[in-house]
Write a protein that holds these residues in place. Sequence first.
Motif, PDB file in Angstrom:
ATOM      1  N   HIS A  96       0.812  -1.345  -0.015  1.00 51.70           N
ATOM      2  CA  HIS A  96      -0.043   0.018   0.002  1.00 51.70           C
ATOM      3  C   HIS A  96       0.941   1.259  -0.067  1.00 51.70           C
ATOM      4  CE1 HIS A  96      -3.005  -2.995   0.857  1.00 51.70           C
ATOM      5  NE2 HIS A  96      -4.137  -2.157   1.037  1.00 51.70           N
ATOM      6  N   CYS A  97       0.093   2.399  -0.580  1.00 49.86           N
ATOM      7  CA  CYS A  97       1.062   3.526  -0.682  1.00 49.86           C
ATOM      8  C   CYS A  97       1.234   4.078   0.735  1.00 49.86           C
ATOM      9  CB  CYS A  97       0.470   4.538  -1.416  1.00 49.86           C
ATOM     10  SG  CYS A  97       0.816   6.213  -1.527  1.00 49.86           S
ATOM     11  N   PRO A  98       2.271   4.632   1.009  1.00 52.85           N
ATOM     12  CA  PRO A  98       2.534   5.174   2.484  1.00 52.85           C
ATOM     13  C   PRO A  98       1.815   6.523   2.788  1.00 52.85           C
ATOM     14  CG  PRO A  98       4.462   5.586   1.138  1.00 52.85           C
ATOM     15  CD  PRO A  98       3.740   4.650   0.235  1.00 52.85           C
ATOM     16  N   GLY A  99       1.431   7.161   1.748  1.00 56.01           N
ATOM     17  CA  GLY A  99       0.822   8.565   1.646  1.00 56.01           C
ATOM     18  C   GLY A  99      -0.641   8.546   1.636  1.00 56.01           C
ATOM     19  N   CYS A 100      -1.455   7.933   0.665  1.00 59.00           N
ATOM     20  CA  CYS A 100      -2.920   7.834   0.686  1.00 59.00           C
ATOM     21  C   CYS A 100      -3.498   6.247   1.226  1.00 59.00           C
ATOM     22  CB  CYS A 100      -3.449   8.047  -0.819  1.00 59.00           C
ATOM     23  SG  CYS A 100      -2.801   6.545  -1.846  1.00 59.00           S
ATOM     24  N   GLY A 101      -2.656   5.574   1.404  1.00 58.09           N
ATOM     25  CA  GLY A 101      -3.051   4.365   2.056  1.00 58.09           C
ATOM     26  C   GLY A 101      -3.711   3.316   1.174  1.00 58.09           C
ATOM     27  N   PHE A 167       6.252   6.467  -7.875  1.00 55.48           N
ATOM     28  CA  PHE A 167       5.393   7.181  -7.257  1.00 55.48           C
ATOM     29  C   PHE A 167       4.050   6.548  -7.225  1.00 55.48           C
ATOM     30  CE2 PHE A 167       8.405  10.049  -9.519  1.00 55.48           C
ATOM     31  CZ  PHE A 167       8.730  10.780  -8.387  1.00 55.48           C
ATOM     32  N   CYS A 168       3.258   7.002  -6.289  1.00 53.04           N
ATOM     33  CA  CYS A 168       2.052   6.564  -6.234  1.00 53.04           C
ATOM     34  C   CYS A 168       0.942   7.165  -7.089  1.00 53.04           C
ATOM     35  CB  CYS A 168       1.413   6.536  -4.834  1.00 53.04           C
ATOM     36  SG  CYS A 168      -0.514   6.083  -4.711  1.00 53.04           S
ATOM     37  N   GLU A 169       0.504   6.581  -8.099  1.00 52.33           N
ATOM     38  CA  GLU A 169      -0.336   6.995  -9.084  1.00 52.33           C
ATOM     39  C   GLU A 169      -1.773   7.001  -8.712  1.00 52.33           C
ATOM     40  OE1 GLU A 169       0.733   5.663 -12.909  1.00 52.33           O
ATOM     41  OE2 GLU A 169       3.050   6.118 -12.520  1.00 52.33           O
ATOM     42  N   HIS A 170      -2.169   6.681  -7.746  1.00 48.59           N
ATOM     43  CA  HIS A 170      -3.610   6.733  -7.140  1.00 48.59           C
ATOM     44  C   HIS A 170      -4.417   7.849  -7.383  1.00 48.59           C
ATOM     45  CE1 HIS A 170      -6.858   4.102  -5.292  1.00 48.59           C
ATOM     46  NE2 HIS A 170      -7.353   5.244  -5.023  1.00 48.59           N
ATOM     47  N   SER A 171      -5.590   7.944  -8.295  1.00 45.35           N
ATOM     48  CA  SER A 171      -6.327   8.994  -8.446  1.00 45.35           C
ATOM     49  C   SER A 171      -7.316   9.432  -7.510  1.00 45.35           C
ATOM     50  CB  SER A 171      -6.549   9.280  -9.835  1.00 45.35           C
ATOM     51  OG  SER A 171      -7.210   8.441 -10.261  1.00 45.35           O
ATOM     52  N   ILE A 191      -3.991  13.279  -8.381  1.00 50.27           N
ATOM     53  CA  ILE A 191      -3.042  12.374  -8.086  1.00 50.27           C
ATOM     54  C   ILE A 191      -2.302  12.146  -6.873  1.00 50.27           C
ATOM     55  CG2 ILE A 191      -0.996  10.995  -9.231  1.00 50.27           C
ATOM     56  CD1 ILE A 191      -3.562  11.034 -11.295  1.00 50.27           C
ATOM     57  N   CYS A 192      -2.251  11.303  -6.272  1.00 50.55           N
ATOM     58  CA  CYS A 192      -1.474  11.134  -5.001  1.00 50.55           C
ATOM     59  C   CYS A 192       0.113  11.577  -4.951  1.00 50.55           C
ATOM     60  CB  CYS A 192      -1.778   9.546  -4.261  1.00 50.55           C
ATOM     61  SG  CYS A 192      -0.476   9.408  -2.973  1.00 50.55           S
ATOM     62  N   GLY A 193       0.720  10.755  -5.990  1.00 53.00           N
ATOM     63  CA  GLY A 193       2.084  11.252  -6.231  1.00 53.00           C
ATOM     64  C   GLY A 193       3.095  11.105  -5.100  1.00 53.00           C
ATOM     65  N   GLU A 194       2.767  10.439  -3.935  1.00 49.30           N
ATOM     66  CA  GLU A 194       3.808   9.986  -2.953  1.00 49.30           C
ATOM     67  C   GLU A 194       4.795   9.268  -3.354  1.00 49.30           C
ATOM     68  OE1 GLU A 194       3.106  11.043   0.206  1.00 49.30           O
ATOM     69  OE2 GLU A 194       4.732   9.856   1.099  1.00 49.30           O
ATOM     70  N   ARG A 195       6.078   9.621  -2.895  1.00 50.05           N
ATOM     71  CA  ARG A 195       7.312   8.926  -3.251  1.00 50.05           C
ATOM     72  C   ARG A 195       7.035   7.391  -2.683  1.00 50.05           C
ATOM     73  NH1 ARG A 195      11.683  11.543  -5.236  1.00 50.05           N
ATOM     74  NH2 ARG A 195      11.329  13.941  -5.413  1.00 50.05           N
TER      75      ARG A 195
HETATM   76 ZN   LIG Z   1      -0.726   7.159  -2.661  1.00 52.50          ZN
END
Ligand SMILES: [Zn+2]
Length: 761
Positions: A96-101, A167-171, A191-195
């Motif tokens: 899972h993305c550390p930014g948006c989960g 990058f996280c590409e979740h929109s 776009i989330c864009g978290e590294r």
């Molecule tokens: Zn994300």
Amino acid sequence: MAVLLSAPAITLPKWKSKELLKTVPDIEVNIIRSGNDALALLKRVRQGYKPKKLEFTLVGIDKAKLGSEIYFGGIWKRMYNVPLEDELGTFEYAWHCPGCGKPILVPLDEGDDKSELVPAPWDTFADVPMVSAQELEIARRQGELLPNGLPKGIKIKWKRHSKLPKFCEHSFPLTGVDATREGKEENPDRICGERLWRPAIHSLGESRNRSRVNISQVLKRLKGYFALYICDEAHMCKSEDSGRGDAFAQMVKSAKRTLMLTGTITNGKSTSIKELLWRTDPRSLLEAGVDYQTGSVEWASRFGKLEQVIKEEGGDEGVITRRNKRSVQTKEAPGIAPQLTAQFLLHKSAFLELPDLGLPLVELKEYPVFLDMDEGHGEHYTKFHNTLHEACKKASGASGTPGAWSKFNPATLMYSARPDQEMIVRLGQSAYTAPALGDGSMLHAKERWLVETVQSELSEGRRCIIFNQFTGSYNMNERVEEILQRMGVRCKILNEPNTELRTQRLAEYEAEEYPVIICAMKLVEVGLDMMYWPTIIYNQLSYEVSTVRQSSRRAWRIGQDRECRVYYPIYNRSQQMKQFMHIMSARGHALMVEGRLDKSELASFSIDSQSSLARDLASCFAGADVAKAWTTLAAKEMAGIEMIAEANFKDVLSERMQRLADETLKLCGIDPAQWHQERSKKPIIKEIGETRTIDLMNDLLIRQEVQAETSATTRILSNNVINLEEEIRILTFAELIVDEPRKILKKQIPTHENQLMWDFG
Ligand SMILES: [Zn+2]
């Protein structure tokens, strides 16, 4: 103007003191030694710092490549809204993305951009077996689950390749105010864009090393601050996925132009130049239809040479059938298409050889020295030599004892060099001996010559290298050290086995000003710069002529301004003499291959021949003709290279440098005569002293204005200038006048013209 220069870290002090400060006037040279140095520079540049003069920033390419380990930032956890996979209660896990989960999405078929996107399974990023649900459960109960969802203490290894998402590409669909903002039609989603990747953290046990700043990455952020990036030994950065190659690529981005220096641009294969071109001039490659996905094999098929290795393994299977297994392997062979050179290299390369520059070298003198053995030594030696010779001849001829001759050379060469040691050679059942003469306290003829020669060289203010062949258990180095130290000569044995550390050792010995270095000639065969010791003495020789030739040039290089001397002390009527003649003959052959010697001339240098082995030792006596033949041969080898006597060398060299600089000016479209004239007559106004006093006065004026208003922000400002005021009060008005910058007329010394910067390493 700022210039960035990268080179092997070990050569940086030399670059600074010997190349830059010596040849380019009025410059500043800084060496970046750590990530913090690089960050300090970045900070200064971002604050608007601009160099006042030509400023060189030096960085070791090996240091520049070091960075923190990279760690994957994703979190391993259960997927939300996915029902239990089976009745045992196992869940579907994903990264899972550390930014948006949200789950990180990757293509189902790796490498296929169009394939369906699915939540990233374990092995997309991890390169170790998957942690089981059970292990995770235990860790959870014991409170030993790390923030990234992995059990504490797990040994994880991450996959690293360019196709992994960065990058996280979740929109997210826009909601609320965002949904009504202008321009949302073109860009409807966020776009989330978290590294997904971050430096490993030492304190969390993710890395054994403390985190460290990658110097090349910092320099890259100086975009365009450097007018020029000079990469010394560019061939070392040729690899696509080495740290050095990456550091090189980053530093190219930090400068407007790149200059690569190398003595060996390719290793003979076309791929050795591919990455250097791609990183410095991608446009020309793109125009030729090559892009970042072009593999080595495709490249080599266009610009190099490929060979197919077909392995056939024959094997009988059954009685009737016979089947061969075939495997085909394609690999690159040495060979470069002329097209590669013509299309990508010629118009942006300068090829230089010594004669092209018109620069002379200081004089190199070779001295063969023929000595006679002391009376007792000579008698015992001759007896031992002849007996052993007969025995070896018999042993190898009649009974065919293999390797009988292999003992002959070391035994005779060593007995001539160390008569104080008993020599025993066993051939089959018999032993052949030569007695130890004395206890080593007395020096024999060649040792006396050696000590005298070293002392005489030292008295001229020169320094020496002494080469031996039989080191290790033969202790030749230690013997030479002992007899020199006995005479009060400071000397040091170089025996560093590690090739990379060897240069460092030599630099240390130079710093400690050792006047004499003793070593095996094999150790310094290639690459080492021993200019500090301009006299070379071959206490022993080698049958390998290339080793002798290369080691004899260690001091005679560009930058040397002391006369170079090479001494070959040889015992007459001994195996040393035969060895010397062998080398002379082999050197003649080598020169013929190199096109420096005619075949007709060869005979006069080939005094040694097969028959001479059988000949009596008495014939192994060097007359004047041998010495003459040797020096003639040396002259043939140096033909084409201009040599100047030490006394005039510096003058001639500076005159030639001047001429070369004029040529450079011409190439730049400037008339040298006019240029010199203009520079000599135009006085240059130079300000001496900083304008600090004036600045303070300005500051004072500004402060008064600032204090006139009293807003919240200016109050802070006025607090800051209180100290300034105190500083100013110390100066009286008279002092202020005195401190005013003086304008001084100063005639500029025209030193810039004869400057050259080059790496001849
Ligand atoms: Zn994300």
